[in-house]
Design an enzyme around this catalytic site. Structure first.
Site, short mmCIF file in Angstrom:
data_model
loop_
_atom_site.label_atom_id
_atom_site.label_comp_id
_atom_site.label_asym_id
_atom_site.label_seq_id
_atom_site.Cartn_x
_atom_site.Cartn_y
_atom_site.Cartn_z
N SER A 9 0.82 -1.22 0.00
CA SER A 9 0.00 0.00 0.00
C SER A 9 0.84 1.26 0.00
CB SER A 9 -0.89 0.00 1.24
OG SER A 9 -0.07 0.11 2.40
N CYS A 100 -14.51 -3.13 2.01
CA CYS A 100 -13.35 -3.07 1.13
C CYS A 100 -12.51 -4.35 1.25
CB CYS A 100 -12.52 -1.85 1.52
SG CYS A 100 -11.14 -1.62 0.46
N CYS A 201 -10.62 3.66 3.48
CA CYS A 201 -9.79 2.67 2.81
C CYS A 201 -9.45 3.16 1.40
CB CYS A 201 -10.64 1.41 2.75
SG CYS A 201 -9.88 -0.02 2.10
#
EC number: 2.8.1.13
Length: 396
Positions: A9, A100, A201
């Site tokens: 991420s 998510c 998210c």
């Protein structure tokens, strides 16, 4: 060598997760999920995807693993953003992070990973996966809390299935946040001192009203302050024939009308507010701050109460319909008439509270030992036995 695709991420947690898997002898591939394009509603540069994907790429380079960006913004729009708009429009409070994980990371993303020949998908969540056996001796996967009590993120994964868990790895679940940062520092990773991302998210911190105004039009309405002395709070409790009647009675939320209080201000749309909210009401002149105790999206009225101990905020019992009931441990699911003592929470970061589950024909009641503040329709309640999360459901 088993192949693992890590959702990199651009943060420190997933960076260290990738490194640990490498150390364990896996063949590691890093993928960055690009799920959001619209920077007009994000606050400053809190979570620009470009910077994050760049950091993820630098980590992959440092670790010497293949790296790729996958664009899932269409699926994210369809499954998460549209769901959020719909829930707010109905006056409910969605939890996009839980969705998510179920719909994007461990569904769309997992399918891409498996198509690349991956055996597993790994993320930087602070939780652990266990394996046990059911009464028939079949292998069953467990979702357990992360060792770091302060960071445990099992709640966000409360909607995962056995199939999803069977392919999931959580490499940092046994570590604390300071230990993770220490490893990143030793490796000289660009993400070592990077602040944790906040907000939605993949989207980051958003100005929620502006975000919602893309679809939900502003509509002026009134804010009504309901006093602590409202009749409903002192209603006479009937004598119940059985436990089911008692649960049904206590799970009912209070109903208000404008006549039950005084108009103290105006708002731009009841659908922008959620129960328990304090900010954004912009009403002064009270000793303690006002909290939203109910929203009526049909009449476009917000009901507020003074102080965080206002009786309108509290309830002990909530209900989850069968359609919204999800057991990670399907082998432990209750039969009609059964009950189970558990620890439960209705939001992330809330301490686990003692509660009892009661399965009835049309769903399940969750009765807390202590009244809970701001039980809100649309949120997820999750229940545990010790450190294992057994299941969850959407509050009706």
């Amino acid at each position: 060598m088993k192949r693992v695709v890590v959702g990199l991420s651009g943060g420190v947690d997933s960076s260290v997760a990738a490194y640990l898997l490498q150390q364990q002898g896996y063949e590691v591939i890093g993928l960055f999920m690009k799920n959001w394009h619209d920077d007009s509603v994000t606050i400053s540069n809190e979570c620009p995807w470009l910077e994050d994907s760049n950091d993820a790429m630098l980590v992959a380079e440092k670790l010497g693993i293949p790296f790729q960006v996958v664009d899932l913004s269409k699926e994210y729009q369809d499954r998460i953003v549209d769901y959020m708009f719909k829930e707010y429009e109905l006056g409910r409070t969605p939890n996009p992070d839980v969705l998510c994980n179920r719909e994007i990371k461990f569904d769309v993303f997992m399918k891409i990973a498996l198509s690349l020949g991956a055996d597993y998908v790994a993320t930087g969540h602070y939780c652990r996966r266990g394996i046990t056996q059911d009464t028939n001796g079949n292998e069953v996967y467990q979702l357990k809390a992360g060792v770091d009590n302060n960071k445990d993120q099992s709640y966000f994964l409360c909607q995962l299935s056995q199939e999803q868990l069977s392919k999931a790895l959580f490499p940092i679940g046994e570590l604390t946040k300071p230990e993770v940062r220490e490893i990143a520092k030793e490796l000289d990773l660009v993400t070592a001192d990077k602040k944790d991302s906040q907000g939605l998210c993949f989207i980051g911190k958003v100005r929620l009203p502006e975000f919602l105004q893309q679809k939900l039009q502003p509509k002026e309405g009134v804010i009504v302050q309901v006093p602590n002395t409202f009749d409903g709070y002192t209603r006479k409790i009937p004598v119940f024939e059985n436990k089911l009647e008692e649960l049904a009675f206590h799970s009912q939320k209070y109903t208000y009308s404008v006549a039950n209080g005084k108009i103290v201000g105006k708002h731009q749309g009841a659908h922008y507010f959620t129960k328990g909210q304090r900010k954004g009401l912009a009403v002064g002149g009270t000793q303690e701050p006002l909290f939203v105790i109910e929203t009526d999206v049909n009449e476009n009225v917000i009901y507020a109460g003074e102080g965080k101990n206002h009786p309108g905020l509290y309830r002990k019992v909530l209900f989850v319909s069968n359609e919204e009931l999800h057991w990670i441990r399907e082998d432990l699911a209750l039969e009609i008439g059964d009950s189970m003592e558990v620890l439960a929470r209705i939001r992330y970061r809330q301490p686990l509270e003692k509660a009892t589950l009661y399965q009835v024909p049309n769903g399940m009641y969750v009765e807390f030992e202590n009244p809970q503040s701001a039980i809100q329709e649309g949120q997820f309640v999750a229940w545990h036995l010790e450190d294992e999360l057994l299941g969850s459901g959407v509050i009706a």
